[in-house]
Design an enzyme around this catalytic site. Structure first.
Site, PDB file in Angstrom:
ATOM      1  N   LEU A  64     -13.247  19.682 -15.493  1.00 29.97           N
ATOM      2  CA  LEU A  64     -12.644  19.057 -14.788  1.00 29.97           C
ATOM      3  C   LEU A  64     -11.598  19.021 -15.211  1.00 29.97           C
ATOM      4  O   LEU A  64     -11.874  18.195 -16.326  1.00 29.97           O
ATOM      5  CB  LEU A  64     -12.746  19.161 -13.912  1.00 29.97           C
ATOM      6  CG  LEU A  64     -13.836  19.607 -12.744  1.00 29.97           C
ATOM      7  CD1 LEU A  64     -14.528  18.704 -11.668  1.00 29.97           C
ATOM      8  CD2 LEU A  64     -13.960  20.794 -11.851  1.00 29.97           C
ATOM      9  N   ASP A  65     -10.552  19.686 -15.404  1.00 30.84           N
ATOM     10  CA  ASP A  65      -9.074  19.252 -16.301  1.00 30.84           C
ATOM     11  C   ASP A  65      -8.738  17.804 -15.516  1.00 30.84           C
ATOM     12  O   ASP A  65      -9.721  16.708 -14.176  1.00 30.84           O
ATOM     13  CB  ASP A  65      -7.636  19.695 -15.937  1.00 30.84           C
ATOM     14  CG  ASP A  65      -7.457  20.820 -17.301  1.00 30.84           C
ATOM     15  OD1 ASP A  65      -8.354  21.456 -17.618  1.00 30.84           O
ATOM     16  OD2 ASP A  65      -7.093  21.638 -16.342  1.00 30.84           O
ATOM     17  N   PRO A  66      -8.360  16.859 -16.576  1.00 37.03           N
ATOM     18  CA  PRO A  66      -8.007  15.060 -15.909  1.00 37.03           C
ATOM     19  C   PRO A  66      -7.572  14.789 -14.461  1.00 37.03           C
ATOM     20  O   PRO A  66      -8.490  13.996 -13.990  1.00 37.03           O
ATOM     21  CB  PRO A  66      -7.132  14.328 -17.515  1.00 37.03           C
ATOM     22  CG  PRO A  66      -7.655  15.297 -18.671  1.00 37.03           C
ATOM     23  CD  PRO A  66      -7.920  16.809 -17.782  1.00 37.03           C
ATOM     24  N   VAL A  68      -7.974  16.845 -12.185  1.00 33.92           N
ATOM     25  CA  VAL A  68      -8.137  18.269 -11.107  1.00 33.92           C
ATOM     26  C   VAL A  68     -10.124  16.616 -10.491  1.00 33.92           C
ATOM     27  O   VAL A  68     -10.706  16.037 -11.256  1.00 33.92           O
ATOM     28  CB  VAL A  68      -9.165  19.403 -11.553  1.00 33.92           C
ATOM     29  CG1 VAL A  68     -10.139  19.592 -10.465  1.00 33.92           C
ATOM     30  CG2 VAL A  68      -8.210  19.978 -12.173  1.00 33.92           C
TER      31      VAL A  68
END
Length: 301
Positions: A64-66, A68
């Site tokens: 998961l991107d930062p 998200v």
């Protein structure tokens, strides 16, 4: 050799050595950073408890991107061997679709057209090679529309890029669009009804180490077998499990029962008491008198 105890008979240290936590990732850290913090908290608690058990590794259910947030099931210790199971299940997200113009009246109808296998190329910032690939969107529901925003829920195949999906949906709507806030609400077999925060985990570890209270820890950390519940299952005899632990395949005489699954499926093999023994591919007839039934992929004992 000694096989792992059944899930409901494990000590707190044994639970942590082969456990899974359905973590609620906050915005800010990367999935890798957040998982590392939780691994270090578990390792420190085991050390303070004077346990011989060790947790040097942790693995999560998919990046998961930062920015998200949401569902990030994380495996600790020996449980990291079964991380591949998260590739077998679906993912679910709730996203804010930021439209570049006023929402047209046919948002829901256009969204339904995306419920299909889609061609996608990973974004330029992706950590994987940018090869064209197909990922399936099972459901795309428009929950709410407000002027230049739409709230959508996406249930899709693992590896689907929601940012790219939002971009393509905007093109189809004729307004253009980009992804706003994104939250993952499910990673099979986990969903957001059992999410645990980092603080929940740290507090539960402290209650165990400092007060000897195991109850909060057992509410937060689940036996790693919980991550396998969406897979077909094969129950095998203890004698067969001992052979599997030495690298043998699962042969027909050692199979007690099979629930679900077809030839070629990834399956989880268990002892009668519920202890996970291995992951493998179903390749043979469990009712046969001889031959390989499950081709070994990963030993878990």
């Amino acid at each position: 050799m000694s096989l792992r105890a059944p899930p409901d008979e494990r000590s707190p240290a044994e639970l942590l050595e082969f456990g899974v936590v359905n973590l609620d990732k906050p915005a800010g850290p990367s999935a890798h950073q957040f998982t590392g913090w939780c691994r270090d908290a578990v390792a420190d608690a085991l050390d303070r408890a004077g346990s011989d058990a060790t947790v040097d590794e942790a693995a999560h259910s998919g990046t998961l991107d930062p920015k998200v947030t949401g569902c990030l099931p994380t495996l600790f210790g020996d449980a990291t061997r079964l991380a591949q199971v998260f590739l077998e299940g679906a993912k679910e997200y709730v996203a804010v679709l930021e439209l570049h113009g006023r929402a047209p009246g046919d948002v829901e109808a256009v969204a339904r057209e995306f419920e299909a296998p889609l061609y996608q190329k990973p974004p330029r910032k992706s950590a994987v090679s940018r090869n064209l690939r197909v990922r399936e969107v099972y459901d795309l529901d428009v929950l709410e529309v407000e002027e230049r925003r739409a709230l959508v829920r996406v249930r899709c195949e693992s590896g689907t890029y929601i940012r790219k999906l939002c971009h393509d949906l905007g093109l189809a709507l004729g307004t253009g669009a980009h992804m706003g806030h994104l939250r993952r609400t499910a990673t099979d077999p986990f969903d957001d009804s059992t999410l645990v925060t980092y603080h929940d985990l740290v507090d539960a570890l402290a209650f165990w180490v400092e007060d000897g209270d195991e109850a909060p820890l057992r509410e937060v950390v689940q036996p790693a077998e919980r991550a396998l519940t969406h897979l077909p299952s094969v129950t095998i005899a203890p004698s067969a499990a001992e052979q599997v632990a030495q690298g043998a395949q699962v042969y027909a005489p050692g199979v007690i029962s099979v629930e679900g699954g077809a030839q070629g499926d990834l399956v989880a093999c268990y002892l009668p008491g519920g202890t996970a023994v291995c992951l493998g591919t179903l390749v043979g007839d469990p009712d046969a008198d001889s031959g390989t039934v499950v081709e070994l992929e990963r030993v878990l004992v």
